[in-house]
Write an enzyme that holds these catalytic residues in place. Structure first.
Site, PDB file in Angstrom:
ATOM      1  N   ASN A 177      -0.534  -5.861  -0.910  1.00 30.85           N
ATOM      2  CA  ASN A 177      -1.072  -4.781  -0.080  1.00 30.85           C
ATOM      3  C   ASN A 177      -1.285  -3.570  -0.993  1.00 30.85           C
ATOM      4  O   ASN A 177      -0.334  -2.871  -1.335  1.00 30.85           O
ATOM      5  CB  ASN A 177      -0.084  -4.452   1.048  1.00 30.85           C
ATOM      6  N   LYS A 199      -2.681  -0.911  -0.291  1.00 29.62           N
ATOM      7  CA  LYS A 199      -2.683   0.346   0.479  1.00 29.62           C
ATOM      8  C   LYS A 199      -3.901   1.187   0.073  1.00 29.62           C
ATOM      9  O   LYS A 199      -4.962   0.620  -0.124  1.00 29.62           O
ATOM     10  CB  LYS A 199      -1.340   1.078   0.300  1.00 29.62           C
ATOM     11  N   HIS A 232       1.067  -2.456  10.387  1.00 29.88           N
ATOM     12  CA  HIS A 232       1.904  -1.978   9.276  1.00 29.88           C
ATOM     13  C   HIS A 232       2.624  -0.695   9.703  1.00 29.88           C
ATOM     14  O   HIS A 232       2.055   0.139  10.405  1.00 29.88           O
ATOM     15  CB  HIS A 232       1.045  -1.717   8.035  1.00 29.88           C
ATOM     16  N   GLU A 284       3.218   1.949   8.233  1.00 35.80           N
ATOM     17  CA  GLU A 284       2.553   3.211   7.855  1.00 35.80           C
ATOM     18  C   GLU A 284       1.479   3.577   8.881  1.00 35.80           C
ATOM     19  O   GLU A 284       1.247   4.750   9.156  1.00 35.80           O
ATOM     20  CB  GLU A 284       1.970   3.081   6.439  1.00 35.80           C
ATOM     21  N   GLU A 305       9.247  -6.152   7.465  1.00 30.84           N
ATOM     22  CA  GLU A 305       9.278  -5.061   6.483  1.00 30.84           C
ATOM     23  C   GLU A 305      10.155  -3.930   7.003  1.00 30.84           C
ATOM     24  O   GLU A 305       9.684  -3.073   7.771  1.00 30.84           O
ATOM     25  CB  GLU A 305       7.861  -4.502   6.271  1.00 30.84           C
ATOM     26  N   GLY A 319       8.889   1.191  -0.438  1.00 32.71           N
ATOM     27  CA  GLY A 319       8.637   2.214  -1.447  1.00 32.71           C
ATOM     28  C   GLY A 319       9.867   2.980  -1.904  1.00 32.71           C
ATOM     29  O   GLY A 319       9.747   4.022  -2.535  1.00 32.71           O
ATOM     30  N   SER A 368      10.005  -3.031  -1.230  1.00 33.25           N
ATOM     31  CA  SER A 368      10.544  -2.927  -2.597  1.00 33.25           C
ATOM     32  C   SER A 368      10.721  -4.276  -3.291  1.00 33.25           C
ATOM     33  O   SER A 368      11.709  -4.501  -3.997  1.00 33.25           O
ATOM     34  CB  SER A 368      11.859  -2.138  -2.597  1.00 33.25           C
TER      35      SER A 368
HETATM   36  P1  13P Z   1       6.599  -1.565  -1.354  1.00 34.47           P
HETATM   37  O1  13P Z   1       6.526  -2.950  -1.984  1.00 34.47           O
HETATM   38  O2  13P Z   1       5.925  -0.514  -2.182  1.00 34.47           O
HETATM   39  O3  13P Z   1       7.983  -1.224  -0.930  1.00 34.47           O
HETATM   40  O4  13P Z   1       5.711  -1.635  -0.014  1.00 34.47           O
HETATM   41  C1  13P Z   1       5.921  -2.662   0.881  1.00 34.47           C
HETATM   42  C2  13P Z   1       4.831  -2.658   1.875  1.00 34.47           C
HETATM   43  O5  13P Z   1       4.727  -1.743   2.682  1.00 34.47           O
HETATM   44  C3  13P Z   1       3.868  -3.769   1.836  1.00 34.47           C
HETATM   45  O6  13P Z   1       3.085  -3.812   2.979  1.00 34.47           O
END
Ligand code: 13P
Length: 255
Positions: A8, A10, A95, A97, A166, A172, A212
């Site tokens: 991903n 992003k 997601h 976010e 997740e 992150g 992570s």
């Molecule tokens: P990270 O791997 O940066 O923690 O992000 C995970 C994520 O949100 C994947 O969709």
């Protein structure tokens, strides 16, 4: 069954040129890797140009979101049908976010899952708790999300759905879930899906982990076979070709 690893990206990288460079480096690095399906989910605007250079490469494409209608007056939204015509196979839905910054609700996510399935895409449904105090609380919270997100989904659609666990606190932050709890959660999610759909459908839905993930911890999540996580959803580490390739290769070595 093949493990699945989704990158991903992003809202990265910022130019098509950089996206192409990253894509080529990843595709080159995973050459010859068997028993892992690698999916790149770049920003929408790069899907077409990356697909054009993906010929004979071992990658599939995913989108990071879609709308719940096929067409019409929905300014700024992207139709799942359009994604399908661009060669996209998977679409991340719900997601955290998007839930946090764009106010996506479980009701919206449920509509998106249905629209993705109708368009022939594989929805990757993201669930996860904001904080972890007791594992029991997390399990109850996940059950609540799954109930709403899967409302009205037919058991026959199960093999076309992926659930991504997740935990928000792990995204992150460099603090990944420990692999034992991740395994317990994978088993629990399957149990809830069995209640919501049926046993056969629950078995067919793949559960993957995100939060992570790094080359160091990737293999630990997928070691449990069908009783554990069956793949990974990778954010930050997927933007570094070397690190991402190491993740894919370490997972490929697991039975
Ligand atoms: P990270 O791997 O940066 O923690 O992000 C995970 C994520 O949100 C994947 O969709």
């Amino acid at each position: 069954m093949k493990k699945i690893i989704i990158a991903n990206w992003k809202m990265n990288p910022q130019s098509a040129k950089e996206a192409e460079r990253l894509f080529r480096a990843v595709a080159q690095g995973i050459r010859g890797v068997k028993n892992v399906d690698v999916i790149i989910a770049p920003p929408f605007v790069y899907l077409e140009s990356l697909n054009a250079i993906s010929y004979k490469l071992q990658v599939h494409f995913g989108a990071q979101d879609c709308f719940w209608e096929d067409r019409g007056a929905y300014t700024g939204e992207i139709s799942p049908v359009t994604l399908k015509t661009l060669g996209v196979r998977y679409v991340i839905v719900g997601h955290s976010e998007r839930r946090a910054h764009l106010g996506e609700t479980d009701e919206m996510i449920n509509k998106k899952i249905k629209a993705a399935l109708k368009a022939g895409l594989i929805p990757v449904v993201c669930i996860g708790e904001r904080e972890r105090n007791h594992l029991e609380d997390t399990l109850l919270f996940l059950k609540g999300q799954l109930k709403k997100d899967f409302d009205g989904i037919k058991p026959s659609a199960a093999k076309k759905i992926i659930v991504a666990y997740e935990p928000i606190w792990a995204i992150g932050t460099g603090k990944a879930e420990n692999s034992d709890d991740a395994q317990k959660i994978a088993v629990y999610i399957k149990r809830v899906l069995q209640e919501l759909l049926n046993a056969k459908a629950a078995l067919a839905i793949r559960i993957i982990y995100g939060g992570s993930v790094s080359a160091k911890n990737a293999a630990s999540f997928v070691k449990g076979g069908v009783r554990g996580m069956e793949g990974l959803l990778v954010g930050g580490a997927s933007l570094q070709a070397d690190e991402f390739v190491k993740i894919v290769r370490s997972v490929a070595l697991q039975k």
